[in-house]
Design an enzyme around this catalytic site. Structure first.
Site, PDB file in Angstrom:
ATOM      1  N   GLU A  45      -0.075  10.888 -14.669  1.00  0.00           N
ATOM      2  CA  GLU A  45      -0.958  12.048 -14.866  1.00  0.00           C
ATOM      3  C   GLU A  45      -1.731  12.355 -13.585  1.00  0.00           C
ATOM      4  O   GLU A  45      -1.854  13.518 -13.168  1.00  0.00           O
ATOM      5  CB  GLU A  45      -1.927  11.764 -16.004  1.00  0.00           C
ATOM      6  CG  GLU A  45      -2.987  12.844 -16.216  1.00  0.00           C
ATOM      7  CD  GLU A  45      -4.245  12.299 -16.854  1.00  0.00           C
ATOM      8  OE1 GLU A  45      -5.303  12.937 -16.704  1.00  0.00           O
ATOM      9  OE2 GLU A  45      -4.180  11.238 -17.496  1.00  0.00           O
ATOM     10  N   ASP A  49      -1.120  15.911 -11.564  1.00  0.00           N
ATOM     11  CA  ASP A  49      -2.200  16.863 -11.335  1.00  0.00           C
ATOM     12  C   ASP A  49      -2.166  17.373  -9.902  1.00  0.00           C
ATOM     13  O   ASP A  49      -2.357  18.569  -9.641  1.00  0.00           O
ATOM     14  CB  ASP A  49      -3.537  16.187 -11.638  1.00  0.00           C
ATOM     15  CG  ASP A  49      -4.726  17.085 -11.367  1.00  0.00           C
ATOM     16  OD1 ASP A  49      -4.859  18.111 -12.039  1.00  0.00           O
ATOM     17  OD2 ASP A  49      -5.520  16.761 -10.462  1.00  0.00           O
ATOM     18  N   ASP A 118      -2.652  16.066 -20.470  1.00  0.00           N
ATOM     19  CA  ASP A 118      -2.411  14.876 -19.648  1.00  0.00           C
ATOM     20  C   ASP A 118      -0.925  14.536 -19.597  1.00  0.00           C
ATOM     21  O   ASP A 118      -0.388  14.192 -18.536  1.00  0.00           O
ATOM     22  CB  ASP A 118      -3.186  13.686 -20.209  1.00  0.00           C
ATOM     23  CG  ASP A 118      -4.690  13.836 -20.048  1.00  0.00           C
ATOM     24  OD1 ASP A 118      -5.123  14.738 -19.302  1.00  0.00           O
ATOM     25  OD2 ASP A 118      -5.428  13.049 -20.682  1.00  0.00           O
ATOM     26  N   GLU A 121       1.027  16.925 -17.302  1.00  0.00           N
ATOM     27  CA  GLU A 121       0.878  16.553 -15.898  1.00  0.00           C
ATOM     28  C   GLU A 121       1.721  15.323 -15.570  1.00  0.00           C
ATOM     29  O   GLU A 121       2.319  15.238 -14.497  1.00  0.00           O
ATOM     30  CB  GLU A 121      -0.593  16.298 -15.579  1.00  0.00           C
ATOM     31  CG  GLU A 121      -1.445  17.557 -15.609  1.00  0.00           C
ATOM     32  CD  GLU A 121      -2.926  17.295 -15.412  1.00  0.00           C
ATOM     33  OE1 GLU A 121      -3.648  18.244 -15.076  1.00  0.00           O
ATOM     34  OE2 GLU A 121      -3.365  16.133 -15.586  1.00  0.00           O
TER      35      GLU A 121
END
Length: 229
Positions: A45, A49, A118, A121
């Protein structure tokens, strides 16, 4: 490792066939079910991102070469925020393949915005690790394409715009009140009303108070701009 039918179907929706299927499994594994031999998706995650951010920054930079940093920043924020990631996850039916612990599953984890965002990502990071940046870029650009085209409207902060509208007319800042909350605790729906000092008001529903406030402010702005306030 061989993927089950549900993950093979998800691969097809995603548009990426994993050379290392373990990456996809890890990206979909929540901490509620992780163990020393089954790592969760938190590290992916973190990476995803950053990959998403780079792809979106480049896409916006290329889409409008005359835009200033001040114009690009809110567009970028609209594209990478958790709500947007969760929307994309829902379109992929990502929740159906999330690997959750029993307690998280019983509390509606497959529909929770934070978990979906989450995991989305993490999936981006898994594609990046499996196929490189070009593969991750193609994935993100494909999934976010319609949002990139409409981001100018989405990036507008309706609450700020409404407050500026009120202040320009000598009014106090708009007030927001919760009219109702319905649905289970794990997936509530809020109804928020915004009211101006001059009496105009509008309401909207959303799955978070912040989203409902923004939607209510946007609805009232549209009404005021149309001369129907």
């Amino acid at each position: 490792m061989k993927l089950g039918a549900d993950l093979k179907a998800f691969e097809k929706r995603l548009g990426h066939s994993f050379r290392d299927p373990a990456l996809l499994v890890r990206a979909l594994t929540h901490s509620s079910i992780s163990s020393p031999t089954r790592p969760d998706n938190q590290r992916l995650e973190f990476l995803g991102d950053r990959v998403l951010g780079l792809v979106m920054a480049e896409a916006l930079f290329e889409a409008d070469r005359s835009a200033s940093e001040g114009q690009l920043a809110p567009r970028f924020n609209a594209l990478v925020r958790k709500e947007t990631c969760a929307e994309v996850a829902r379109e992929l039916d990502l929740g159906a393949v999330l690997k959750l612990g029993r307690s998280e599953m019983m509390s509606g984890g497959r529909r929770k915005e934070a978990l979906l965002a989450d995991a989305m990502e993490a999936v981006i990071a898994a594609v990046y690790r499996d196929g490189g940046f070009d593969a991750a870029k193609a994935l993100v650009r494909g999934l976010w394409e319609k949002r990139i085209g409409a981001v100018e409207a989405d990036a507008r902060d309706a609450k700020t715009a409404l407050q500026e509208w009120a202040q320009a007319r000598g009014q106090k800042p708009p007030s927001y009140s919760e009219l109702a909350r319905k649905g289970p605790d794990h997936a509530p729906v809020f109804t928020i009303e915004v009211t101006l000092e001059s009496g105009q008001s509008a309401s909207a529903e959303a799955m978070s108070k912040r989203q409902a406030e923004q939607a209510a402010a946007k609805a009232l702005l549209l009404r005021l701009e149309a001369g129907n306030g």
